[in-house]
Design an enzyme around this catalytic site. Structure first.
Site, short mmCIF file in Angstrom:
data_model
loop_
_atom_site.label_atom_id
_atom_site.label_comp_id
_atom_site.label_asym_id
_atom_site.label_seq_id
_atom_site.Cartn_x
_atom_site.Cartn_y
_atom_site.Cartn_z
N ASN A 1 0.85 -1.19 0.00
CA ASN A 1 0.00 0.00 0.00
C ASN A 1 0.90 1.25 0.00
O ASN A 1 0.79 2.13 0.85
CB ASN A 1 -0.95 0.00 1.21
CG ASN A 1 -2.03 1.07 1.06
OD1 ASN A 1 -2.25 1.85 1.94
ND2 ASN A 1 -2.67 1.12 -0.09
N HIS B 1 7.24 5.66 1.01
CA HIS B 1 7.95 4.45 0.56
C HIS B 1 8.77 4.74 -0.70
O HIS B 1 9.89 4.26 -0.85
CB HIS B 1 6.95 3.33 0.21
CG HIS B 1 6.13 2.85 1.37
ND1 HIS B 1 4.78 3.12 1.48
CD2 HIS B 1 6.46 2.11 2.45
CE1 HIS B 1 4.32 2.55 2.58
NE2 HIS B 1 5.30 1.94 3.19
#
Ligand code: PAF
EC number: 6.3.2.1
Length: 281
Positions: free
Chosen positions: A32, A37
Protein backbone atom coordinates in the site's frame (compact mmCIF):
# COMPACT_ATOMS: atom_id res chain seq x y z
CA UNK A 1 11.01 -5.29 -12.20
CA UNK A 2 10.75 -8.97 -11.38
CA UNK A 3 8.29 -10.06 -8.68
CA UNK A 4 8.88 -13.35 -6.91
CA UNK A 5 7.52 -15.27 -3.94
CA UNK A 6 10.55 -17.57 -3.94
CA UNK A 7 13.38 -17.23 -1.43
CA UNK A 8 15.68 -19.18 -3.78
CA UNK A 9 15.17 -16.66 -6.62
CA UNK A 10 16.08 -13.74 -4.37
CA UNK A 11 19.17 -15.56 -3.05
CA UNK A 12 20.34 -16.56 -6.55
CA UNK A 13 20.00 -13.02 -7.93
CA UNK A 14 21.80 -11.46 -4.96
CA UNK A 15 24.56 -14.08 -5.22
CA UNK A 16 25.12 -13.12 -8.88
CA UNK A 17 25.22 -9.39 -8.07
CA UNK A 18 27.53 -9.81 -5.09
CA UNK A 19 29.85 -12.10 -7.12
CA UNK A 20 30.33 -9.19 -9.54
CA UNK A 21 31.15 -6.89 -6.62
CA UNK A 22 27.83 -5.03 -6.95
CA UNK A 23 25.92 -3.72 -3.94
CA UNK A 24 22.30 -4.28 -2.94
CA UNK A 25 19.95 -1.91 -1.11
CA UNK A 26 16.79 -3.28 0.48
CA UNK A 27 13.49 -1.59 1.37
CA UNK A 28 11.11 -3.85 3.32
CA UNK A 29 7.46 -2.74 3.28
CA UNK A 30 3.96 -3.99 3.98
CA UNK A 31 2.74 -2.57 0.66
CA UNK A 32 0.00 0.00 0.00
CA UNK A 33 2.87 2.23 -0.98
CA UNK A 34 2.77 6.02 -0.71
CA UNK A 35 5.28 8.78 -1.37
CA UNK A 36 7.12 7.94 1.86
CA UNK A 37 7.95 4.45 0.56
CA UNK A 38 8.81 5.75 -2.90
CA UNK A 39 11.24 8.22 -1.34
CA UNK A 40 12.94 5.25 0.38
CA UNK A 41 13.28 3.47 -2.98
CA UNK A 42 14.68 6.58 -4.68
CA UNK A 43 17.18 7.04 -1.85
CA UNK A 44 18.07 3.32 -2.13
CA UNK A 45 18.78 3.78 -5.87
CA UNK A 46 21.38 6.42 -4.96
CA UNK A 47 23.06 4.19 -2.38
CA UNK A 48 23.57 0.86 -4.16
CA UNK A 49 23.86 -0.77 -7.58
CA UNK A 50 20.59 -2.71 -7.20
CA UNK A 51 17.39 -2.17 -5.21
CA UNK A 52 15.20 -4.94 -3.80
CA UNK A 53 11.86 -4.22 -2.13
CA UNK A 54 9.60 -6.60 -0.24
CA UNK A 55 5.88 -6.55 0.43
CA UNK A 56 4.73 -8.73 3.29
CA UNK A 57 1.88 -7.87 5.65
CA UNK A 58 3.54 -9.50 8.63
CA UNK A 59 0.96 -11.15 10.90
CA UNK A 60 3.46 -11.42 13.76
CA UNK A 61 3.57 -7.66 14.32
CA UNK A 62 -0.22 -7.21 14.56
CA UNK A 63 -2.05 -7.58 17.88
CA UNK A 64 -5.25 -9.62 18.16
CA UNK A 65 -7.61 -6.67 17.80
CA UNK A 66 -5.58 -4.83 15.19
CA UNK A 67 -6.10 -4.27 11.48
CA UNK A 68 -4.29 -7.30 9.92
CA UNK A 69 -7.28 -8.37 7.80
CA UNK A 70 -8.27 -4.82 6.88
CA UNK A 71 -4.70 -3.75 6.01
CA UNK A 72 -4.91 -2.53 2.39
CA UNK A 73 -3.42 -4.86 -0.23
CA UNK A 74 -2.70 -2.99 -3.50
CA UNK A 75 -0.11 -5.16 -5.28
CA UNK A 76 -0.62 -4.00 -8.89
CA UNK A 77 -0.34 -0.29 -8.03
CA UNK A 78 2.62 -1.01 -5.74
CA UNK A 79 4.45 -2.93 -8.50
CA UNK A 80 3.99 0.00 -10.89
CA UNK A 81 5.22 2.55 -8.33
CA UNK A 82 8.26 0.42 -7.43
CA UNK A 83 9.16 -0.07 -11.10
CA UNK A 84 8.88 3.67 -11.77
CA UNK A 85 11.06 4.47 -8.75
CA UNK A 86 13.85 2.09 -9.83
CA UNK A 87 13.42 -1.16 -7.86
CA UNK A 88 14.64 -4.22 -9.78
CA UNK A 89 13.33 -7.07 -7.69
CA UNK A 90 10.22 -7.40 -5.49
CA UNK A 91 9.88 -10.18 -2.91
CA UNK A 92 6.26 -10.99 -2.01
CA UNK A 93 6.44 -14.10 0.17
CA UNK A 94 3.35 -15.86 1.49
CA UNK A 95 2.87 -16.29 5.26
CA UNK A 96 3.51 -20.05 4.73
CA UNK A 97 6.91 -19.29 3.21
CA UNK A 98 7.89 -17.01 6.07
CA UNK A 99 6.34 -19.01 8.93
CA UNK A 100 6.19 -22.62 7.62
CA UNK A 101 5.72 -24.05 11.13
CA UNK A 102 3.25 -21.32 12.13
CA UNK A 103 4.06 -18.30 14.26
CA UNK A 104 3.93 -20.15 17.60
CA UNK A 105 6.81 -22.45 16.60
CA UNK A 106 8.90 -19.63 15.12
CA UNK A 107 12.24 -18.60 16.66
CA UNK A 108 11.94 -14.89 17.40
CA UNK A 109 14.06 -11.81 18.02
CA UNK A 110 13.33 -9.54 20.94
CA UNK A 111 15.21 -6.27 21.42
CA UNK A 112 15.07 -5.49 25.16
CA UNK A 113 14.17 -2.11 26.70
CA UNK A 114 13.88 -0.03 23.54
CA UNK A 115 11.31 -2.51 22.21
CA UNK A 116 9.30 -2.66 25.43
CA UNK A 117 8.04 0.87 25.88
CA UNK A 118 6.01 3.50 23.98
CA UNK A 119 4.56 1.55 21.00
CA UNK A 120 6.03 -1.63 22.53
CA UNK A 121 3.95 -1.09 25.68
CA UNK A 122 0.77 -0.13 23.80
CA UNK A 123 1.16 -2.95 21.29
CA UNK A 124 2.67 -5.93 23.20
CA UNK A 125 4.60 -8.23 20.87
CA UNK A 126 4.68 -5.65 18.06
CA UNK A 127 8.44 -5.11 18.03
CA UNK A 128 9.11 -8.82 18.48
CA UNK A 129 7.17 -9.27 15.23
CA UNK A 130 9.00 -6.42 13.50
CA UNK A 131 12.48 -7.53 14.60
CA UNK A 132 11.79 -11.16 13.69
CA UNK A 133 10.52 -10.43 10.19
CA UNK A 134 13.23 -7.86 9.45
CA UNK A 135 15.89 -10.33 10.65
CA UNK A 136 14.41 -13.06 8.42
CA UNK A 137 14.20 -10.73 5.43
CA UNK A 138 17.80 -9.60 6.00
CA UNK A 139 18.91 -13.25 6.05
CA UNK A 140 17.03 -13.92 2.81
CA UNK A 141 18.06 -10.78 0.92
CA UNK A 142 21.52 -10.25 2.46
CA UNK A 143 21.56 -6.55 1.56
CA UNK A 144 24.52 -4.21 2.02
CA UNK A 145 22.24 -1.40 3.07
CA UNK A 146 18.59 -1.20 4.19
CA UNK A 147 16.37 1.87 4.41
CA UNK A 148 13.54 2.68 6.83
CA UNK A 149 11.38 5.77 7.33
CA UNK A 150 12.02 7.97 10.37
CA UNK A 151 8.26 8.25 10.87
CA UNK A 152 8.55 4.91 12.66
CA UNK A 153 11.29 6.32 14.87
CA UNK A 154 11.17 3.61 17.53
CA UNK A 155 11.09 0.88 14.87
CA UNK A 156 14.22 2.39 13.29
CA UNK A 157 16.06 2.30 16.65
CA UNK A 158 14.87 -1.25 17.35
CA UNK A 159 16.27 -2.36 13.97
CA UNK A 160 19.54 -0.47 14.43
CA UNK A 161 19.95 -2.06 17.86
CA UNK A 162 19.22 -5.55 16.51
CA UNK A 163 21.73 -5.11 13.68
CA UNK A 164 24.40 -3.91 16.10
CA UNK A 165 23.67 -6.54 18.78
CA UNK A 166 23.65 -9.40 16.27
CA UNK A 167 26.68 -8.08 14.30
CA UNK A 168 24.80 -8.00 11.02
CA UNK A 169 26.96 -6.49 8.24
CA UNK A 170 24.20 -4.15 7.04
CA UNK A 171 24.15 -0.35 7.04
CA UNK A 172 20.80 0.97 8.29
CA UNK A 173 19.69 4.31 6.88
CA UNK A 174 16.84 6.37 8.34
CA UNK A 175 15.05 8.55 5.77
CA UNK A 176 13.14 11.75 6.66
CA UNK A 177 9.37 11.56 7.10
CA UNK A 178 7.35 12.64 4.06
CA UNK A 179 4.33 14.76 4.93
CA UNK A 180 1.12 15.87 3.25
CA UNK A 181 0.91 19.62 2.61
CA UNK A 182 -1.07 19.87 5.86
CA UNK A 183 1.86 18.42 7.82
CA UNK A 184 0.22 15.02 8.36
CA UNK A 185 2.91 12.32 8.16
CA UNK A 186 2.26 9.95 5.25
CA UNK A 187 1.13 6.52 6.39
CA UNK A 188 -0.82 3.64 4.89
CA UNK A 189 -3.19 4.02 7.84
CA UNK A 190 -4.17 7.56 6.71
CA UNK A 191 -6.39 5.74 4.22
CA UNK A 192 -8.68 4.80 7.14
CA UNK A 193 -9.36 8.50 7.89
CA UNK A 194 -12.36 10.40 6.55
CA UNK A 195 -11.67 13.73 4.83
CA UNK A 196 -12.59 15.69 7.96
CA UNK A 197 -10.52 13.40 10.23
CA UNK A 198 -7.56 13.97 7.91
CA UNK A 199 -7.93 17.71 8.45
CA UNK A 200 -8.07 17.24 12.24
CA UNK A 201 -5.13 14.82 12.20
CA UNK A 202 -2.85 17.50 10.74
CA UNK A 203 -3.00 19.12 14.18
CA UNK A 204 -0.60 16.49 15.55
CA UNK A 205 2.38 17.98 13.71
CA UNK A 206 1.35 21.53 14.63
CA UNK A 207 1.15 20.57 18.30
CA UNK A 208 4.61 18.97 18.18
CA UNK A 209 6.05 22.06 16.44
CA UNK A 210 4.73 24.32 19.21
CA UNK A 211 5.98 21.91 21.90
CA UNK A 212 9.49 21.87 20.49
CA UNK A 213 9.58 25.67 20.23
CA UNK A 214 8.38 26.10 23.79
CA UNK A 215 10.87 23.59 25.20
CA UNK A 216 13.64 25.34 23.24
CA UNK A 217 12.50 28.62 24.83
CA UNK A 218 12.89 27.09 28.29
CA UNK A 219 9.44 25.70 29.10
CA UNK A 220 9.51 22.65 31.40
CA UNK A 221 8.94 19.43 29.45
CA UNK A 222 6.11 18.31 31.75
CA UNK A 223 4.22 21.56 31.17
CA UNK A 224 4.74 21.42 27.41
CA UNK A 225 3.38 17.85 27.41
CA UNK A 226 0.32 18.80 29.49
CA UNK A 227 -0.54 21.72 27.16
CA UNK A 228 0.01 19.62 24.05
CA UNK A 229 -2.17 16.77 25.34
CA UNK A 230 -4.99 19.24 26.03
CA UNK A 231 -4.69 20.63 22.49
CA UNK A 232 -4.75 17.16 20.97
CA UNK A 233 -7.91 16.27 22.88
CA UNK A 234 -9.44 19.61 21.81
CA UNK A 235 -8.63 18.70 18.17
CA UNK A 236 -10.49 15.38 18.49
CA UNK A 237 -7.58 13.04 19.26
CA UNK A 238 -7.45 10.42 21.99
CA UNK A 239 -3.75 10.51 22.92
CA UNK A 240 -2.05 7.17 23.59
CA UNK A 241 1.33 8.61 24.56
CA UNK A 242 3.10 11.92 24.11
CA UNK A 243 6.63 12.08 25.47
CA UNK A 244 9.96 13.82 25.08
CA UNK A 245 12.93 11.44 25.00
CA UNK A 246 16.60 11.36 24.05
CA UNK A 247 16.74 11.13 20.25
CA UNK A 248 19.80 8.88 20.37
CA UNK A 249 18.30 5.98 22.32
CA UNK A 250 14.78 7.01 23.42
CA UNK A 251 15.85 7.01 27.08
CA UNK A 252 14.16 9.60 29.36
CA UNK A 253 15.22 13.15 28.61
CA UNK A 254 17.72 14.30 31.24
CA UNK A 255 18.07 17.98 32.19
CA UNK A 256 21.41 18.35 30.38
CA UNK A 257 20.26 16.44 27.26
CA UNK A 258 20.37 18.44 24.03
CA UNK A 259 19.28 16.05 21.28
CA UNK A 260 15.61 15.34 21.93
CA UNK A 261 12.66 13.79 20.15
CA UNK A 262 8.95 14.25 20.73
CA UNK A 263 7.26 10.89 20.19
CA UNK A 264 3.50 10.72 19.86
CA UNK A 265 0.79 8.15 19.28
CA UNK A 266 -2.87 9.16 19.24
CA UNK A 267 -6.17 7.82 18.00
CA UNK A 268 -8.25 9.76 15.51
CA UNK A 269 -11.48 7.80 15.64
CA UNK A 270 -10.35 4.18 15.53
CA UNK A 271 -7.16 4.94 13.60
CA UNK A 272 -3.94 4.98 15.60
CA UNK A 273 -1.46 7.50 14.20
CA UNK A 274 2.17 7.94 15.24
CA UNK A 275 4.58 10.78 14.59
CA UNK A 276 7.75 12.30 15.99
CA UNK A 277 9.86 15.43 15.85
CA UNK A 278 13.59 15.64 16.58
CA UNK A 279 15.03 18.90 17.85
CA UNK A 280 18.00 20.35 19.73
CA UNK A 281 17.52 22.16 23.02
O1 PAF B 1 7.43 -0.38 8.60
C1 PAF B 1 6.88 -1.37 8.07
O2 PAF B 1 6.24 -1.29 7.03
C2 PAF B 1 7.04 -2.73 8.73
O3 PAF B 1 7.05 -2.63 10.12
C3 PAF B 1 8.28 -3.51 8.22
C4 PAF B 1 9.57 -2.81 8.58
C5 PAF B 1 8.19 -3.70 6.72
C6 PAF B 1 8.32 -4.91 8.87
O4 PAF B 1 7.17 -5.63 8.59
Amino acid sequence: MITTQEITQIREQVRVWHAKGETVAFVPTMGNLHLGHITLIKEAVKRADHVIASIFVNPMQFGQNEDLDAYPRTLAADQQALTDAGAELLFTPTPETIYPKGMEQQTFIEVPEIGDELCGASRPGHFRGVATIVCKLFNIVQPDVALFGKKDFQQLLVIKTMVEDLSMPIEIIGVETIREESGLAMSSRNGYLSQSQKGQAAKLKQVMDVMSQEIQSGQAIVDAIAEANAELIEAGFKPDYLEVRSSTDLSSAQAEQKALVIVAAAYMGTTRLIDNLCFER
